[in-house]
Design an enzyme around this catalytic site. Structure first.
Site, mmCIF file in Angstrom:
data_model
loop_
_atom_site.group_PDB
_atom_site.id
_atom_site.type_symbol
_atom_site.label_atom_id
_atom_site.label_comp_id
_atom_site.label_asym_id
_atom_site.label_seq_id
_atom_site.Cartn_x
_atom_site.Cartn_y
_atom_site.Cartn_z
ATOM 1 N N SER A 96 96.313 -44.134 41.171
ATOM 2 C CA SER A 96 95.704 -43.946 39.939
ATOM 3 C C SER A 96 95.942 -45.133 38.749
ATOM 4 O O SER A 96 95.753 -46.266 38.916
ATOM 5 C CB SER A 96 95.905 -42.461 39.380
ATOM 6 O OG SER A 96 95.302 -42.097 38.191
ATOM 7 N N ASP A 233 91.315 -46.348 34.170
ATOM 8 C CA ASP A 233 92.608 -46.563 35.059
ATOM 9 C C ASP A 233 92.173 -47.069 36.330
ATOM 10 O O ASP A 233 90.942 -47.428 36.608
ATOM 11 C CB ASP A 233 93.376 -45.417 35.068
ATOM 12 C CG ASP A 233 92.804 -44.052 35.713
ATOM 13 O OD1 ASP A 233 91.683 -43.969 35.637
ATOM 14 O OD2 ASP A 233 93.585 -43.044 35.962
ATOM 15 N N ASP A 235 91.703 -45.479 39.495
ATOM 16 C CA ASP A 235 90.594 -44.855 40.367
ATOM 17 C C ASP A 235 89.663 -44.272 39.466
ATOM 18 O O ASP A 235 88.770 -43.388 39.900
ATOM 19 C CB ASP A 235 91.273 -43.897 41.036
ATOM 20 C CG ASP A 235 92.064 -42.837 40.138
ATOM 21 O OD1 ASP A 235 92.408 -43.011 38.966
ATOM 22 O OD2 ASP A 235 92.213 -41.571 40.758
ATOM 23 N N ASP A 237 89.465 -42.116 37.343
ATOM 24 C CA ASP A 237 89.573 -40.485 36.902
ATOM 25 C C ASP A 237 89.971 -39.997 35.408
ATOM 26 O O ASP A 237 89.562 -39.205 35.012
ATOM 27 C CB ASP A 237 90.317 -39.727 38.047
ATOM 28 C CG ASP A 237 91.863 -39.928 37.750
ATOM 29 O OD1 ASP A 237 92.082 -41.143 37.029
ATOM 30 O OD2 ASP A 237 92.779 -39.014 38.066
#
Length: 449
Positions: A96, A233, A235, A237
């Protein structure tokens, strides 16, 4: 928290705790847990992604479970692919917003929600016992490759509509959002300027989208005269937003604005957020027919809350939003499309943000050894209840005490050896007074624990 799984799956420094050997075993454990079926596997842009993904896939295939490898993929795309391909689980190889030397393994349910702590505990048990299911030579799982990007964008365009074109700067932080987010914005009809959107695995900015890390995005929005800046960020999400004036929009303000827009779009209902979210959200959504329900910190708790309360929307004050009409996976990319629709229907964010109440929020981190956390929290809870004049208590995740003018949250970190204090008050003076008192209380509790 278990031996391997923390508050957001497994997240460790590569080739220290997180090795190909561990990834192989997690694959075997997940395959054993499922027994049969198919699993979607994607990864973010980190240099270790391919190594860990291939090890995990080998573990899954060895148990007889089929794998759909979607390759480089932001977390939202993995969540979408699980439902698209009717898979029994999904895995993202991602850390992440952590620095590039980290990577991680996060597992997802068939409905797009992350694995709960109970499910992760079961995976840990299988991992520890190493009693893995093994398929015979003629029952080894099948590996197929797939690319769900086109379907993702097509489906998103069915749900979001703009009446005209906007200029958007998209900063993907060299993460996995690079391969979807700018393209979705372009397909919406917008003029797109991409920033840090080559998915290299070498990150040129801190991955967590905040005012400091998005200074280049702020400059670009001003230079290009853009309507908005959208950031992600590693990834994707999460979402960070820079308004039409080039200012980073604080997470709490953005959470309030999008919650309000969801109530306008889908009708009155409940909004799920976490115990560390402030009063601005309640005050902003109440007149729009919204009711705020607070849950534990983490996207799983938010997704569970959405399902339980049949909520319209759920989000954390960290830029993690879950849009249940779309999916139960946190999705910064689809969130970006919704932000543009909000601008299209309601006007520029710099104007909208003026309607959100501003209170004074203070945060503190106090070092606390992990082994002292439980005892310290007991003492904090007892002392806080005796020393503060509060009306309501929420103890689902740490201890939050509140009255109509302020709130304080005492909470042990799930990832670091620290105790966190978050508080909010209507005035700077009151906030500082509360923080001094809270710090003294926490430091005393840690000493005595």
């Amino acid at each position: 928290m278990g031996k391997y799984f923390g508050t957001s799956g497994i997240r460790e420094v590569v080739n220290e705790k997180l090795t190909p050997d561990l990834a192989l075993k997690v694959g075997k454990a997940l395959g054993t847990f499922l027994g049969e079926g198919r699993v979607v596997v994607g990864m973010d842009t980190r240099t270790s992604g391919e190594m860990l993904k291939n090890a995990l896939i080998s573990g899954l295939l060895g148990t007889g479970v089929d794998v759909i490898d979607i390759g480089l993929s932001p977390t939202p795309l993995t969540g979408f692919a699980i439902r698209l391909y009717e898979a029994d689980a999904g895995v993202t190889i991602t850390a992440s917003h952590n620095p590039p030397q980290y990577n991680g393994i996060k597992v997802w349910q068939p409905n797009g929600m992350a694995y709960t702590s109970e499910m992760e505990s079961e995976l840990e048990r299988i991992l520890e016992e190493e009693k893995f299911q093994q398929a015979s030579w003629d029952r080894i799982g099948k590996l197929t490759k797939a690319d769900p990007k086109k379907e993702y964008i097509k489906k998103a365009l069915e749900m979001v509509e703009l009446s005209k074109s906007y200029k958007v700067v998209v900063d993907c932080g060299n993460g996995a959002g690079s391969i979807v987010s700018p393209y979705l914005q372009r397909e919406l009809g917008n003029k797109v300027v991409s920033l840090n959107s080559h998915p290299s695995g070498f990150f040129v900015r801190e991955l967590e989208p905040n005012a400091k890390s998005l200074s280049a995005l702020s400059k670009a929005v001003k230079s290009f005269g853009a309507d908005v800046g959208i950031a992600h960020d590693g990834d994707a999400d999460r979402i960070g937003v820079v308004d039409d004036q080039g200012n980073f929009v604080e997470y709490e303000v953005m959470l309030s604005l999008i919650s309000g827009y969801m109530l306008r779009k889908f009708g009155k209902g409940k909004i799920i957020t976490t115990v560390d979210a402030g009063f601005a959200l309640d005050d902003y959504v109440k007149p729009l027919g919204g009711e705020v329900v607070r849950v534990r910190v983490g996207d799983v708790a938010v997704a569970e809350g959405i399902t339980r309360e049949k909520a319209i929307f759920g989000g954390e004050p960290s830029g993690t939003w879950i849009i249940p009409q779309w999916n139960l996976t946190p999705d910064g990319i689809f969130a970006g499309a919704l932000v543009l629709e909000m601008i299209d229907k309601l006007g520029p964010i710099s104007e909208l943000a003026k309607e959100v109440p501003r209170y004074v929020t203070l945060r503190a981190k106090i070092p606390c050894p992990n082994e002292k956390k439980a005892k310290a929290m007991e003492l904090i809870a007892k002392e806080a209840l005796e020393n503060f004049d509060y009306k309501r208590l929420i103890d689902i995740d740490g201890v939050r005490i509140e009255n109509d003018e302020w709130w304080i949250l005492f909470r042990p970190s799930g990832t670091e050896p620290i105790m966190r204090i978050t508080l909010e008050a209507h005035t700077e003076e009151k906030a500082r007074e509360l923080m001094n008192k809270a710090k003294e209380l926490v430091e005393r509790a840690i000493r005595e624990a």
